[in-house]
Design an enzyme around this catalytic site. Structure first.
Site, mmCIF file in Angstrom:
data_model
loop_
_atom_site.group_PDB
_atom_site.id
_atom_site.type_symbol
_atom_site.label_atom_id
_atom_site.label_comp_id
_atom_site.label_asym_id
_atom_site.label_seq_id
_atom_site.Cartn_x
_atom_site.Cartn_y
_atom_site.Cartn_z
ATOM 1 N N ASN A 1 0.802 -1.230 0.000
ATOM 2 C CA ASN A 1 0.000 0.000 0.000
ATOM 3 C C ASN A 1 0.837 1.283 0.000
ATOM 4 O O ASN A 1 0.458 2.270 -0.613
ATOM 5 C CB ASN A 1 -1.004 -0.005 1.163
ATOM 6 N N GLU B 1 7.837 0.863 16.482
ATOM 7 C CA GLU B 1 8.961 1.400 15.722
ATOM 8 C C GLU B 1 8.962 2.916 15.859
ATOM 9 O O GLU B 1 7.929 3.512 16.166
ATOM 10 C CB GLU B 1 8.870 0.936 14.253
ATOM 11 N N GLU C 1 3.868 -5.071 12.400
ATOM 12 C CA GLU C 1 2.977 -3.912 12.205
ATOM 13 C C GLU C 1 1.831 -4.384 11.321
ATOM 14 O O GLU C 1 2.027 -4.646 10.137
ATOM 15 C CB GLU C 1 3.735 -2.771 11.510
ATOM 16 N N GLY D 1 2.304 -5.881 7.397
ATOM 17 C CA GLY D 1 1.367 -6.560 6.505
ATOM 18 C C GLY D 1 0.146 -7.003 7.273
ATOM 19 O O GLY D 1 -0.185 -6.427 8.317
ATOM 20 N N CYS E 1 -3.167 1.495 6.565
ATOM 21 C CA CYS E 1 -3.541 0.782 7.791
ATOM 22 C C CYS E 1 -4.174 1.708 8.823
ATOM 23 O O CYS E 1 -4.910 1.265 9.691
ATOM 24 C CB CYS E 1 -2.312 0.099 8.378
HETATM 25 P P1 NAD Z 1 0.318 -9.336 3.302
HETATM 26 O O1 NAD Z 1 0.394 -9.814 4.691
HETATM 27 O O2 NAD Z 1 -0.427 -10.145 2.316
HETATM 28 O O3 NAD Z 1 1.792 -9.160 2.669
HETATM 29 C C1 NAD Z 1 2.764 -8.348 3.283
HETATM 30 C C2 NAD Z 1 4.132 -8.840 2.872
HETATM 31 O O4 NAD Z 1 4.336 -10.147 3.405
HETATM 32 C C3 NAD Z 1 4.336 -8.962 1.367
HETATM 33 O O5 NAD Z 1 5.661 -8.614 1.028
HETATM 34 C C4 NAD Z 1 4.138 -10.451 1.141
HETATM 35 O O6 NAD Z 1 4.781 -10.935 -0.014
HETATM 36 C C5 NAD Z 1 4.742 -11.039 2.388
HETATM 37 N N1 NAD Z 1 4.272 -12.390 2.735
HETATM 38 C C6 NAD Z 1 3.098 -12.980 2.421
HETATM 39 N N2 NAD Z 1 3.064 -14.241 2.916
HETATM 40 C C7 NAD Z 1 4.236 -14.438 3.579
HETATM 41 C C8 NAD Z 1 4.798 -15.519 4.304
HETATM 42 N N3 NAD Z 1 4.149 -16.674 4.448
HETATM 43 N N4 NAD Z 1 6.017 -15.381 4.856
HETATM 44 C C9 NAD Z 1 6.692 -14.209 4.734
HETATM 45 N N5 NAD Z 1 6.219 -13.144 4.032
HETATM 46 C C10 NAD Z 1 5.014 -13.248 3.474
HETATM 47 O O7 NAD Z 1 -0.247 -7.850 3.380
HETATM 48 P P2 NAD Z 1 -0.599 -6.898 2.154
HETATM 49 O O8 NAD Z 1 -1.893 -7.342 1.570
HETATM 50 O O9 NAD Z 1 0.596 -6.740 1.291
HETATM 51 O O10 NAD Z 1 -0.798 -5.500 2.920
HETATM 52 C C11 NAD Z 1 -1.987 -5.081 3.472
HETATM 53 C C12 NAD Z 1 -1.983 -5.295 4.973
HETATM 54 O O11 NAD Z 1 -0.885 -4.613 5.563
HETATM 55 C C13 NAD Z 1 -3.212 -4.716 5.650
HETATM 56 O O12 NAD Z 1 -3.682 -5.606 6.618
HETATM 57 C C14 NAD Z 1 -2.691 -3.448 6.303
HETATM 58 O O13 NAD Z 1 -3.428 -2.999 7.418
HETATM 59 C C15 NAD Z 1 -1.324 -3.877 6.699
HETATM 60 N N6 NAD Z 1 -0.479 -2.707 6.934
HETATM 61 C C16 NAD Z 1 -0.112 -2.419 8.211
HETATM 62 C C17 NAD Z 1 0.669 -1.288 8.467
HETATM 63 C C18 NAD Z 1 1.099 -0.925 9.865
HETATM 64 O O14 NAD Z 1 2.043 -0.142 9.977
HETATM 65 N N7 NAD Z 1 0.483 -1.431 10.909
HETATM 66 C C19 NAD Z 1 1.073 -0.483 7.404
HETATM 67 C C20 NAD Z 1 0.661 -0.815 6.118
HETATM 68 C C21 NAD Z 1 -0.106 -1.931 5.887
#
Ligand code: NAD
Length: 452
Positions: A120, A433, A218, A196, A252
């Protein structure tokens, strides 16, 4: 294991090896030397800001305006901020005169840091991890989202010019289940900083457990805005429209549950819908557009389905999806666009009020008392960010203290001081962080006692 999996494993293996080899030299540089290199990298990204912003907008679907004014400037700031903050940390010291002892702490970088980021805010969030990790003297293997890797690639090309020695920053491109998981399971990567979804974090926690890795997680949010009847609606309404729909609601920290005190509920709804309708959806490259494209067809379908479910439960869609026409320019007809959507009369137990939608959808509901709204705002599994609107100073402090939320903004949204902790509670994350918190996460502390 198929061919692609073998290539990914090989790349992660090679990246960790390079990072391990670079660690002794990088970690022995002084903070000042590392700081100068981070500042140089910031200057180089800033010099190419327009190219980075164009790439981020095309790759992710976000508006060029958002990429120009938020994503890339913040990536630059991340490097500058940690280049500066690394120079100002102090360690602790205590005396025990009766024992003739002095105790002090020393901090050292941990080793190879594994950094995993989402789609995002691609470069913004990747650099939020890379900058503190290398400022502290670690070397890194970073994995950006497979959906949005372009700006990470562009940044890699600037590393040498900035003076980052080979092997200090390694970026692996690949899917989460392969590249991400290989990094999480690698025995030579002692810490993982992940941003994520909560679901992926659960998997990372399981997979890293046998290695006892240090984790910073996060995660997602279901962020409330609480609007009391003495709020300044002139400030509150445009800010809450922004907090709901900025970056297509794909932040997020975006607001997705708006609790409005009953006395101003009707007026708020009317003015909020009017303000939302001013937001233009369309070609992300057009600087006058407020809402760009969602990340993918699947995600668009998922977000639309939430609106359908709310309608099936008897909620009212006041504007946006299914209610207003979406007029797109000829070149964008097949894009993944959706109008900012406001839903009212949604039950607290509805999936639209409980689950993270992560799109341009927000729910508005009335409340009567302070006690009630705190209970309802806390009634979700997440605890990332909350917003409170009121002119009563005592009340904003009182409510802020009782909200289960890592961040509380009162009478504003997304005003950040990177010195202070960032992160969520409950299912929104583990760890924080920020200047001091990132320093503590990316270093190992030792307590030393000297008897004189
Ligand atoms: P996601 O969890 O699908 O993916 C995040 C990252 O993890 C990607 O690089 C992905 O390739 C990797 N990944 C996926 N499966 C994995 C595994 N089994 N092992 C290791 N890495 C793996 O999330 P997304 O759809 O890319 O992002 C959206 C989510 O991120 C939303 O839930 C959002 O709220 C969250 N987010 C949180 C923050 C925060 O600071 N709290 C900031 C931005 C986004």
């Amino acid at each position: 294991m198929n061919f692609c999996q073998r290539v990914t494993m090989y790349q992660v293996e090679a990246a960790v090896k390079a990072a391990k080899e670079a660690f002794p030299i990088w970690s022995s540089k002084s903070p000042l030397e590392r700081s100068q290199i981070l500042n140089k990298l910031a200057d180089l990204i800033e010099h190419d800001l327009e190219a980075f912003a164009q790439a981020e907008s095309k790759d992710q679907g976000k508006t060029i305006t958002f990429a120009r004014t938020v994503d890339i400037p913040r990536a630059v700031h991340n490097f500058r901020f940690f280049a500066s903050s690394i120079l100002h940390h102090v360690t602790e010291c205590t005396e025990m005169p009766t024992m003739g002892c002095v105790h002090y702490t020393s901090r050292a970088p941990v080793g190879v840091a594994g950094l995993i980021s989402p789609w995002n805010l691609p470069l913004y969030l990747l650099t939020w991890k890379i900058a503190p990790a290398i400022a502290c003297g670690n070397t890194v293997v970073a994995k950006p989202s497979e959906m949005t890797s372009v700006t990470a690639w562009m940044m890699c090309k600037l590393m040498e010019k900035a003076g980052v020695p080979p092997g200090v920053v390694n970026v692996v491109f690949g899917a989460g289940a392969k590249a991400g998981e290989a990094l999480v399971c690698h025995p030579d990567v002692p810490l993982i900083s992940f941003t994520g979804s909560t679901l992926t974090a659960q998997r990372i926690t399981e997979k890293s457990a046998p290695h006892c890795k240090r984790l910073s997680l996060e995660l997602g949010g279901k962020n409330p805005a609480i609007i009391f009847d003495d709020a300044d609606l002139g400030q509150c309404i445009p800010t809450t429209v922004r907090s709901s729909f900025a970056n297509q609601g794909e932040i997020c920290l975006c607001t997705s549950r708006i609790f409005v005190q009953r006395g101003i509920y009707s007026e708020f709804l009317k003015r909020f819908v009017e303000e939302t309708k001013k937001w233009k959806t369309g070609n992300p490259s057009d600087p006058t557009i407020n809402v760009g494209a969602l990340i993918s067809k699947e995600h668009l379908e998922k977000v639309r389905n939430y609106v359908k479910k709310a309608q099936a439960e008897g909620a009212r869609v006041l504007c946006g999806e299914g209610v207003d026409p979406l007029a797109l320019p000829p070149g964008n007809q097949k894009g993944y666009f959706m109008l900012p959507t406001v839903i009212a009369e949604v039950k607290d137990e509805s999936c639209c009020m409980q689950e993270e939608i992560f799109g341009p959808v927000t729910c508005v509901v009335p409340f009567d008392t302070e006690e009630e709204v705190i209970r309802r705002a806390n009634g979700v599994k997440y605890g990332l960010a909350a917003t409170v609107w009121s002119g009563n100073v005592g009340r904003v402090h009182r409510v802020a203290h009782r909200l289960q939320s890592g961040l509380v903004w009162t009478n504003c949204w997304l005003v950040r001081d990177l010195n202070l902790p960032f992160g969520g509670m409950k299912a929104s994350g583990i760890g924080r962080e920020g200047a001091k918190d990132s320093y503590e996460f990316f270093t190992e502390v030792k307590t030393i006692t000297i008897k004189h």
